[in-house]
Design a protein around this motif. Structure first.
Motif, mmCIF file in Angstrom:
data_model
loop_
_atom_site.group_PDB
_atom_site.id
_atom_site.type_symbol
_atom_site.label_atom_id
_atom_site.label_comp_id
_atom_site.label_asym_id
_atom_site.label_seq_id
_atom_site.Cartn_x
_atom_site.Cartn_y
_atom_site.Cartn_z
ATOM 1 N N THR A 117 0.833 -1.205 0.000
ATOM 2 C CA THR A 117 0.000 0.000 0.000
ATOM 3 C C THR A 117 0.865 1.252 0.000
ATOM 4 O OG1 THR A 117 -1.835 -1.123 1.101
ATOM 5 C CG2 THR A 117 -1.772 1.275 1.263
ATOM 6 N N ALA A 118 1.899 1.269 0.839
ATOM 7 C CA ALA A 118 2.796 2.428 0.893
ATOM 8 C C ALA A 118 3.525 2.609 -0.434
ATOM 9 C CB ALA A 118 3.799 2.258 2.033
ATOM 10 N N LEU A 119 3.980 1.507 -1.037
ATOM 11 C CA LEU A 119 4.721 1.584 -2.295
ATOM 12 C C LEU A 119 3.824 2.030 -3.448
ATOM 13 C CD1 LEU A 119 6.932 -1.615 -2.003
ATOM 14 C CD2 LEU A 119 7.743 0.746 -2.001
ATOM 15 N N ARG A 120 2.593 1.527 -3.502
ATOM 16 C CA ARG A 120 1.717 1.894 -4.621
ATOM 17 C C ARG A 120 1.219 3.325 -4.487
ATOM 18 N NH1 ARG A 120 -3.443 3.556 -2.634
ATOM 19 N NH2 ARG A 120 -4.903 1.811 -2.431
ATOM 20 N N THR A 121 1.048 3.796 -3.236
ATOM 21 C CA THR A 121 0.630 5.183 -3.029
ATOM 22 C C THR A 121 1.749 6.134 -3.441
ATOM 23 O OG1 THR A 121 -0.757 4.460 -1.190
ATOM 24 C CG2 THR A 121 -0.344 6.811 -1.369
ATOM 25 N N ALA A 122 2.975 5.795 -3.065
ATOM 26 C CA ALA A 122 4.122 6.606 -3.459
ATOM 27 C C ALA A 122 4.324 6.564 -4.972
ATOM 28 C CB ALA A 122 5.374 6.113 -2.745
ATOM 29 N N ALA A 123 4.102 5.402 -5.560
ATOM 30 C CA ALA A 123 4.253 5.273 -7.014
ATOM 31 C C ALA A 123 3.257 6.165 -7.744
ATOM 32 C CB ALA A 123 4.068 3.819 -7.429
ATOM 33 N N ALA A 124 2.043 6.287 -7.213
ATOM 34 C CA ALA A 124 1.021 7.102 -7.868
ATOM 35 C C ALA A 124 1.423 8.570 -7.924
ATOM 36 C CB ALA A 124 -0.312 6.949 -7.145
ATOM 37 N N SER A 125 1.932 9.114 -6.818
ATOM 38 C CA SER A 125 2.360 10.514 -6.839
ATOM 39 C C SER A 125 3.574 10.678 -7.739
ATOM 40 C CB SER A 125 2.657 11.028 -5.427
ATOM 41 O OG SER A 125 3.708 10.325 -4.830
ATOM 42 N N ALA A 126 4.460 9.677 -7.760
ATOM 43 C CA ALA A 126 5.634 9.738 -8.629
ATOM 44 C C ALA A 126 5.236 9.730 -10.100
ATOM 45 C CB ALA A 126 6.574 8.575 -8.323
ATOM 46 N N VAL A 127 4.226 8.932 -10.445
ATOM 47 C CA VAL A 127 3.707 8.928 -11.821
ATOM 48 C C VAL A 127 3.191 10.314 -12.176
ATOM 49 C CG1 VAL A 127 1.848 8.058 -13.292
ATOM 50 C CG2 VAL A 127 3.200 6.459 -11.931
ATOM 51 N N SER A 128 2.503 10.960 -11.234
ATOM 52 C CA SER A 128 1.980 12.300 -11.510
ATOM 53 C C SER A 128 3.110 13.303 -11.698
ATOM 54 C CB SER A 128 1.021 12.751 -10.399
ATOM 55 O OG SER A 128 1.695 13.277 -9.267
ATOM 56 N N ILE A 129 4.178 13.165 -10.930
ATOM 57 C CA ILE A 129 5.329 14.066 -11.077
ATOM 58 C C ILE A 129 5.992 13.859 -12.444
ATOM 59 C CG2 ILE A 129 7.643 14.604 -10.196
ATOM 60 C CD1 ILE A 129 6.518 13.835 -7.380
ATOM 61 N N LYS A 130 6.167 12.607 -12.825
ATOM 62 C CA LYS A 130 6.769 12.307 -14.126
ATOM 63 C C LYS A 130 5.999 12.984 -15.255
ATOM 64 C CE LYS A 130 7.479 8.584 -17.476
ATOM 65 N NZ LYS A 130 7.430 7.122 -17.731
ATOM 66 N N HIS A 131 4.686 12.914 -15.212
ATOM 67 C CA HIS A 131 3.875 13.358 -16.342
ATOM 68 C C HIS A 131 3.386 14.799 -16.239
ATOM 69 C CE1 HIS A 131 3.670 9.485 -18.411
ATOM 70 N NE2 HIS A 131 3.624 8.930 -17.209
ATOM 71 N N LEU A 132 3.470 15.424 -15.043
ATOM 72 C CA LEU A 132 2.852 16.736 -14.874
ATOM 73 C C LEU A 132 3.773 17.826 -14.331
ATOM 74 C CD1 LEU A 132 -0.558 15.555 -13.356
ATOM 75 C CD2 LEU A 132 -0.147 16.306 -15.716
ATOM 76 N N ALA A 133 4.811 17.472 -13.575
ATOM 77 C CA ALA A 133 5.669 18.502 -12.984
ATOM 78 C C ALA A 133 6.572 19.131 -14.046
ATOM 79 C CB ALA A 133 6.522 17.899 -11.872
ATOM 80 N N ARG A 134 6.957 20.386 -13.822
ATOM 81 C CA ARG A 134 7.898 21.043 -14.721
ATOM 82 C C ARG A 134 9.216 20.272 -14.751
ATOM 83 N NH1 ARG A 134 7.666 25.220 -11.362
ATOM 84 N NH2 ARG A 134 9.936 25.441 -11.581
ATOM 85 N N ALA A 135 9.818 20.196 -15.922
ATOM 86 C CA ALA A 135 11.065 19.450 -16.075
ATOM 87 C C ALA A 135 12.194 20.057 -15.248
ATOM 88 C CB ALA A 135 11.465 19.394 -17.549
ATOM 89 N N ASP A 136 12.119 21.378 -14.989
ATOM 90 C CA ASP A 136 13.194 22.049 -14.250
ATOM 91 C C ASP A 136 12.898 22.161 -12.759
ATOM 92 O OD1 ASP A 136 11.129 23.873 -14.342
ATOM 93 O OD2 ASP A 136 12.372 25.572 -14.962
ATOM 94 N N SER A 137 11.995 21.345 -12.235
ATOM 95 C CA SER A 137 11.656 21.388 -10.805
ATOM 96 C C SER A 137 12.890 21.089 -9.957
ATOM 97 C CB SER A 137 10.548 20.372 -10.493
ATOM 98 O OG SER A 137 9.357 20.713 -11.176
ATOM 99 N N LYS A 138 13.144 21.964 -8.971
ATOM 100 C CA LYS A 138 14.350 21.829 -8.156
ATOM 101 C C LYS A 138 14.072 21.644 -6.663
ATOM 102 C CE LYS A 138 17.571 22.496 -11.357
ATOM 103 N NZ LYS A 138 16.707 22.352 -12.544
ATOM 104 N N VAL A 139 12.925 22.151 -6.189
ATOM 105 C CA VAL A 139 12.624 22.093 -4.751
ATOM 106 C C VAL A 139 11.370 21.233 -4.521
ATOM 107 C CG1 VAL A 139 12.065 23.409 -2.678
ATOM 108 C CG2 VAL A 139 13.640 24.365 -4.376
ATOM 109 N N LEU A 140 11.516 20.219 -3.682
ATOM 110 C CA LEU A 140 10.399 19.337 -3.323
ATOM 111 C C LEU A 140 9.870 19.746 -1.962
ATOM 112 C CD1 LEU A 140 8.627 16.774 -3.695
ATOM 113 C CD2 LEU A 140 10.492 15.464 -2.642
ATOM 114 N N GLY A 141 8.573 20.014 -1.882
ATOM 115 C CA GLY A 141 7.943 20.348 -0.617
ATOM 116 C C GLY A 141 7.095 19.194 -0.111
ATOM 117 N N MET A 142 7.254 18.862 1.159
ATOM 118 C CA MET A 142 6.517 17.755 1.769
ATOM 119 C C MET A 142 5.631 18.290 2.892
ATOM 120 S SD MET A 142 7.515 14.928 0.207
ATOM 121 C CE MET A 142 6.722 13.790 1.357
#
Length: 331
Positions: A117-142
């Motif tokens: 569950t933890a791995l698939r939830t993290a994978a989902a946000s990572a998929v969104s970052i791959k496809h939607l975040a700016r390519a030059d993103s430098k700062v990650l906020g948690m």
């Protein structure tokens, strides 16, 4: 009955203790990305979610189920949240995945679901970052520093050349978890207030169990990608509805986004309609462009769908069989 003997049958058991040695974040990412694409093509279907307070141990119990016609996964994840477990030395979130043979309906496998569950939830946000975040993103906020935050951060860091991590948590003493993961990745970490987090982060991941908006529209600057990963129940809320209305909204499944996801509040207040939400599988499949400008705010409403669990469970069963750690039990 025709009197012929029943064929012998075995069920495959992959216990929780074996999952860490089998399922990598990379394999989880691939499985989740593929299932999101299958959902958008209508090759895979989630069934209605059941989630109930059982009136015992203050627990929430339910199950998510579905069928991936393309990949063959059929089954359910069952479990929930037992808030008293931590005092017993157990994880509060407890779940088990049961897979069935799509041709016969016979049970095929039982798989420990907590780490998955933890791995698939993290994978989902990572998929969104791959496809939607700016390519030059430098700062990650948690936002949030609970158990799943470390998985979220590790998965996110693989998607962009981040140079710094900043974080906020309602209980600041828990931010040491995020700092440890950042240090492990060779990145500086800084605890900040929400104004700074919204102003400085190129990508923001919220992973909390909040029922009140934490991050507000005015705090988020143009070009940010926000992944809301904690809202999976009616009433929960991590960000202000006005931020959802301002953003281009993507989700794992529209039906869940509008009813139990982050978008439920913007929908209920009439700020957006269901038509404003796009399944991220459309971006993965190339039928939606995703981000269209450097100034656009994109938001991923990760509600968590049963097909994610089935996809990673199928992958882990294959790995368990290949490596010989699966147990076969007559059933």
């Amino acid at each position: 009955m025709d009197g012929s003997p029943m064929k012998s049958h075995e069920i495959i058991i992959v216990p929780e203790a074996e999952i860490a040695g089998l399922m990598t974040p990379e394999a989880a990412f691939d499985a989740v990305e593929a299932i999101f694409g299958a959902m958008a093509r209508k090759d895979a279907y989630n069934f209605p979610v059941i989630r109930e307070a059982i009136g015992h141990a203050d627990a929430l119990y339910g199950f998510k189920s579905g069928f991936d016609r393309a990949g063959g996964a059929l089954g359910l994840k069952s479990g929930g949240y037992w808030p008293g477990n931590e005092a017993k030395g157990l994880t509060n979130h407890q779940s088990t995945v049961i897979l069935f043979d799509r041709d016969t309906g016979r049970p095929k496998a039982m798989v420990g679901g907590n780490l998955l569950t933890a791995l698939r939830t993290a994978a989902a946000s990572a998929v969104s970052i791959k496809h939607l975040a700016r390519a030059d993103s430098k700062v990650l906020g948690m936002i949030g520093a609970g158990h799943q935050s470390a998985f979220q951060m590790r998965a996110a860091l693989a998607q962009r050349p981040f140079e710094k991590v900043i974080g906020w948590n309602y209980h600041p003493e828990m931010l040491s978890r995020l700092e440890a993961v950042a240090t492990e990745a060779g990145l500086p970490f800084e605890a900040v207030d929400l104004d700074r987090l919204g102003a400085e982060a190129d990508v923001i991941i919220s992973i909390t169990s909040s029922f009140d908006a934490i991050l507000h529209d005015a705090q988020v600057t143009a070009g940010t990608h926000v992944a809301c990963m904690g809202t999976d129940t009616k009433g929960k809320q991590e960000v202000e509805a006005a931020l959802v209305a301002r953003a281009t909204v993507f989700t794992d499944e529209i039906a869940q986004s509008t009813t139990i996801g982050e978008a439920q509040h913007a929908i209920a207040s009439g700020l957006i309609t269901e038509a404003a939400i796009t399944e991220i599988g459309a971006v993965i499949n190339g039928t939606h462009p995703g981000r269209t400008s450097a100034e656009e705010v994109t938001l991923f409403d990760g509600t968590g769908v049963g097909l994610q669990d089935l996809a990673v469970a199928e992958a882990v069963v294959d790995l368990a069989l290949k490596t010989g750690v699966a147990t076969r039990v007559p059933f």
